[in-house]
Design a protein around this motif. Structure first.
Motif, mmCIF file in Angstrom:
data_model
loop_
_atom_site.group_PDB
_atom_site.id
_atom_site.type_symbol
_atom_site.label_atom_id
_atom_site.label_comp_id
_atom_site.label_asym_id
_atom_site.label_seq_id
_atom_site.Cartn_x
_atom_site.Cartn_y
_atom_site.Cartn_z
ATOM 1 N N THR A 1 0.820 -1.211 0.000
ATOM 2 C CA THR A 1 0.000 0.000 0.000
ATOM 3 C C THR A 1 0.856 1.264 0.000
ATOM 4 O O THR A 1 2.016 1.233 0.420
ATOM 5 C CB THR A 1 -0.934 0.058 1.231
ATOM 6 O OG1 THR A 1 -0.148 -0.001 2.419
ATOM 7 C CG2 THR A 1 -1.946 -1.068 1.217
ATOM 8 N N LYS B 1 0.807 4.894 1.738
ATOM 9 C CA LYS B 1 0.177 5.570 2.879
ATOM 10 C C LYS B 1 0.699 6.998 2.965
ATOM 11 O O LYS B 1 1.906 7.216 2.905
ATOM 12 C CB LYS B 1 0.473 4.818 4.178
ATOM 13 C CG LYS B 1 -0.122 3.418 4.206
ATOM 14 C CD LYS B 1 0.360 2.623 5.391
ATOM 15 C CE LYS B 1 1.758 2.080 5.164
ATOM 16 N NZ LYS B 1 1.806 1.004 4.174
ATOM 17 N N CYS C 1 -5.451 11.280 6.605
ATOM 18 C CA CYS C 1 -4.791 10.009 6.304
ATOM 19 C C CYS C 1 -5.400 9.417 5.041
ATOM 20 O O CYS C 1 -6.619 9.452 4.859
ATOM 21 C CB CYS C 1 -4.963 9.053 7.486
ATOM 22 S SG CYS C 1 -4.338 7.395 7.185
ATOM 23 N N GLU D 1 -4.859 5.966 2.217
ATOM 24 C CA GLU D 1 -4.176 4.701 1.918
ATOM 25 C C GLU D 1 -4.759 4.102 0.641
ATOM 26 O O GLU D 1 -5.964 4.018 0.485
ATOM 27 C CB GLU D 1 -4.341 3.716 3.070
ATOM 28 C CG GLU D 1 -3.698 2.367 2.829
ATOM 29 C CD GLU D 1 -3.985 1.363 3.939
ATOM 30 O OE1 GLU D 1 -3.575 0.198 3.803
ATOM 31 O OE2 GLU D 1 -4.621 1.746 4.932
ATOM 32 N N LYS D 2 -3.878 3.718 -0.292
ATOM 33 C CA LYS D 2 -4.299 3.134 -1.556
ATOM 34 C C LYS D 2 -3.472 1.894 -1.852
ATOM 35 O O LYS D 2 -2.316 1.793 -1.445
ATOM 36 C CB LYS D 2 -4.127 4.132 -2.715
ATOM 37 C CG LYS D 2 -4.869 5.459 -2.537
ATOM 38 C CD LYS D 2 -6.373 5.277 -2.566
ATOM 39 C CE LYS D 2 -7.076 6.622 -2.381
ATOM 40 N NZ LYS D 2 -8.543 6.475 -2.316
ATOM 41 N N SER E 1 -1.011 -0.370 -3.639
ATOM 42 C CA SER E 1 0.154 -0.050 -4.474
ATOM 43 C C SER E 1 0.048 -0.676 -5.854
ATOM 44 O O SER E 1 -0.597 -1.707 -6.048
ATOM 45 C CB SER E 1 1.443 -0.541 -3.799
ATOM 46 O OG SER E 1 1.741 0.204 -2.653
ATOM 47 N N CYS F 1 -3.762 9.325 -3.562
ATOM 48 C CA CYS F 1 -3.565 9.589 -2.129
ATOM 49 C C CYS F 1 -3.509 11.089 -1.864
ATOM 50 O O CYS F 1 -4.147 11.600 -0.940
ATOM 51 C CB CYS F 1 -2.269 8.941 -1.642
ATOM 52 S SG CYS F 1 -2.425 7.236 -1.122
ATOM 53 N N ILE G 1 -5.017 6.692 13.145
ATOM 54 C CA ILE G 1 -4.208 5.642 12.501
ATOM 55 C C ILE G 1 -3.880 4.545 13.513
ATOM 56 O O ILE G 1 -2.712 4.187 13.694
ATOM 57 C CB ILE G 1 -2.921 6.202 11.870
ATOM 58 C CG1 ILE G 1 -2.144 7.049 12.884
ATOM 59 C CG2 ILE G 1 -3.214 7.001 10.627
ATOM 60 C CD1 ILE G 1 -0.762 7.409 12.411
ATOM 61 N N LYS H 1 0.560 -0.683 10.732
ATOM 62 C CA LYS H 1 1.108 -0.448 9.394
ATOM 63 C C LYS H 1 1.496 1.015 9.184
ATOM 64 O O LYS H 1 2.153 1.356 8.197
ATOM 65 C CB LYS H 1 0.106 -0.877 8.324
ATOM 66 C CG LYS H 1 -1.223 -0.145 8.360
ATOM 67 C CD LYS H 1 -2.198 -0.764 7.378
ATOM 68 C CE LYS H 1 -3.577 -0.118 7.470
ATOM 69 N NZ LYS H 1 -4.536 -0.781 6.557
ATOM 70 N N TYR H 2 1.116 1.909 10.113
ATOM 71 C CA TYR H 2 1.409 3.333 9.971
ATOM 72 C C TYR H 2 2.615 3.794 10.784
ATOM 73 O O TYR H 2 2.917 4.990 10.805
ATOM 74 C CB TYR H 2 0.197 4.161 10.394
ATOM 75 C CG TYR H 2 -0.987 4.062 9.460
ATOM 76 C CD1 TYR H 2 -0.999 4.721 8.242
ATOM 77 C CD2 TYR H 2 -2.100 3.307 9.815
ATOM 78 C CE1 TYR H 2 -2.086 4.636 7.390
ATOM 79 C CE2 TYR H 2 -3.197 3.212 8.974
ATOM 80 C CZ TYR H 2 -3.189 3.877 7.765
ATOM 81 O OH TYR H 2 -4.270 3.784 6.918
#
Length: 410
Positions: free
Chosen positions: A14, A16, A32, A34-35, A37, A58, A351, A355-356
């Protein structure tokens, strides 16, 4: 100064992007995005045009939330092929009665001048400490008296070629990188506390297709390596055994399977459709056995790598990454790595997910650099913010408008 910071992490799985505001000593995430990748493999950007499309999405989402343009960014990068070195320097203090940020900036520049290898770029320069003419060692000498200051730094470099595609993507997205920071340094600054700043420890970040292991000594990364296995392999195990799609495997990993069978329900079942169109019932205990075996294998390899990287006494092991969010992961971590192992629990509003850690920690690291050098950085134009707030003040419902309305009330 508006104290707003933006950062981005272009990962294999992803992309971010976040915007955070510093409030006293803490940070509040106000936007925030998130897409999924595209064009990225094993942390490297292979297809610039595909990655540009994702980053642009994003950026657009963040700008819609904020109501202002994002023009500058802190970018996170993996530690692939990075080199470590220790450098030192000594300079005279301009005003021996009061060491300033300019003195610190001068000695840091002096220390790295001529030390960067050909075809490499400096990514981090972490001061081990500063020595005054009294031979006293300090972390931050600003405001102290001394005729000279000595500094010893750990510098980290990466091949210039590793940065080309990243810089190209950011330029095409009209984003100016004001700093480039290793993801693992971001990780440390997210989990940082005074105890860890004075001890030796390890950070394990389980990514999509690689797991990164870093050793920190008193807050400075001294060793780093990665292993070619990550979250993807859990998905692959499910897909291979149950003959289901990778998308369905991922869903089961995130919503149904447990990291340890200790937390699984032997009577809980879920029906899925195989790739041949057949219906199949999956038992939670059985699928958790598969996940547990893979996670144990990853952590055993990570444990071995920690021993290879350092023979020092480890005071802490922090586990990060989206995979560590699986229920029961702490039990497996302690079982394989011992009681010093802790699965990080992100508590930052907006968040609350592991993962952040890199992308938020990168902001904290950048802010720490500014404070040490006694510098300021405006990532967002204050004039743009003020104009946006004053225009349509009654109608504007953006995050920036709400934030500064609250600031005025407070």
């Amino acid at each position: 100064m508006n104290n707003l910071y933006a950062s981005i992490d272009i990962g294999t799985d992803t992309v971010k992007m976040i915007v955070a505001k510093k409030e006293d000593k803490s940070f509040k995430v106000i936007a925030c995005a998130e897409k999924k990748s595209d064009g990225v493999k094993k942390g490297a950007i292979l297809d610039v045009s595909k990655t540009v499309a994702v980053v642009s999405d994003c950026k657009k989402e963040i700008e819609e939330i904020l109501g202002i343009k994002v023009k500058k960014i802190i970018a996170c990068i993996p530690t692939e092929e990075c080199l470590f070195d220790i450098v030192s320097s000594k300079v005279d203090v301009m005003d021996e009665k009061n060491i300033t940020g300019k003195d610190i900036n001068n000695i840091l520049k002096e220390a790295i001048t001529g030390k960067i290898k050909k075809d490499y770029e400096l990514v981090s320069a972490s001061p081990i400490g500063f020595k005054l003419d009294t031979n006293k060692m300090v972390k931050d000498p600003k405001g102290l008296s001394s005729k000279t200051i000595d500094a010893k730094l750990v510098i980290t470099e990466v091949p210039r070629k590793n940065l080309y595609n990243l810089l190209n993507v950011l330029q095409l997205c009209e984003l100016e990188p004001i700093d480039i920071i290793f993801k693992t340094i971001g990780d440390y600054f997210e989990i940082r506390n005074s105890k860890r700043d004075n001890s030796v420890g390890a950070i394990i970040n389980i990514g999509e297709d690689t797991t990164n292991i870093s050793i920190y000594n008193k807050g400075i990364m001294i060793k780093n390596t990665s292993i070619k296995v990550g979250s993807y392999y859990v998905d692959h195990d499910f897909s291979y055994i149950y003959k289901i799609s990778m998308k369905e495997s991922r869903r089961l990993k995130e919503t149904f399977a447990m990291a340890s069978t200790r937390y699984a329900d032997k009577y809980d079942e879920e029906e899925v459709t195989t790739e041949t169109g057949k219906k199949q019932v999956i038992n939670q205990y059985e699928i958790s056995q598969i996940a547990e075996a893979r996670l144990e294998a990853i952590l055993k390899i990570a444990k071995k790598q920690i021993k290879i990287l350092t023979n020092r006494q480890i005071s802490y092991i922090i586990i990060l990454g989206g995979l560590s969010e699986m229920n029961g992961f702490q039990y497996i971590a302690e079982n394989i790595l011992g009681t010093k192992a802790v699965v990080w629990n992100s508590t930052t509003i907006g968040i609350r997910h592991n993962k952040y850690t890199s992308v938020l920690g990168a902001i904290k690291y950048f802010n720490d650099k500014l404070m040490l050098r006694d510098r300021k950085c405006e990532m967002f134009d204050t004039e743009d913010i003020n104009e946006m707030i004053s225009t349509n003040n009654n109608k504007n419902n953006t995050a920036i408008n709400k934030l500064f309305e609250q600031f005025i009330k407070d």
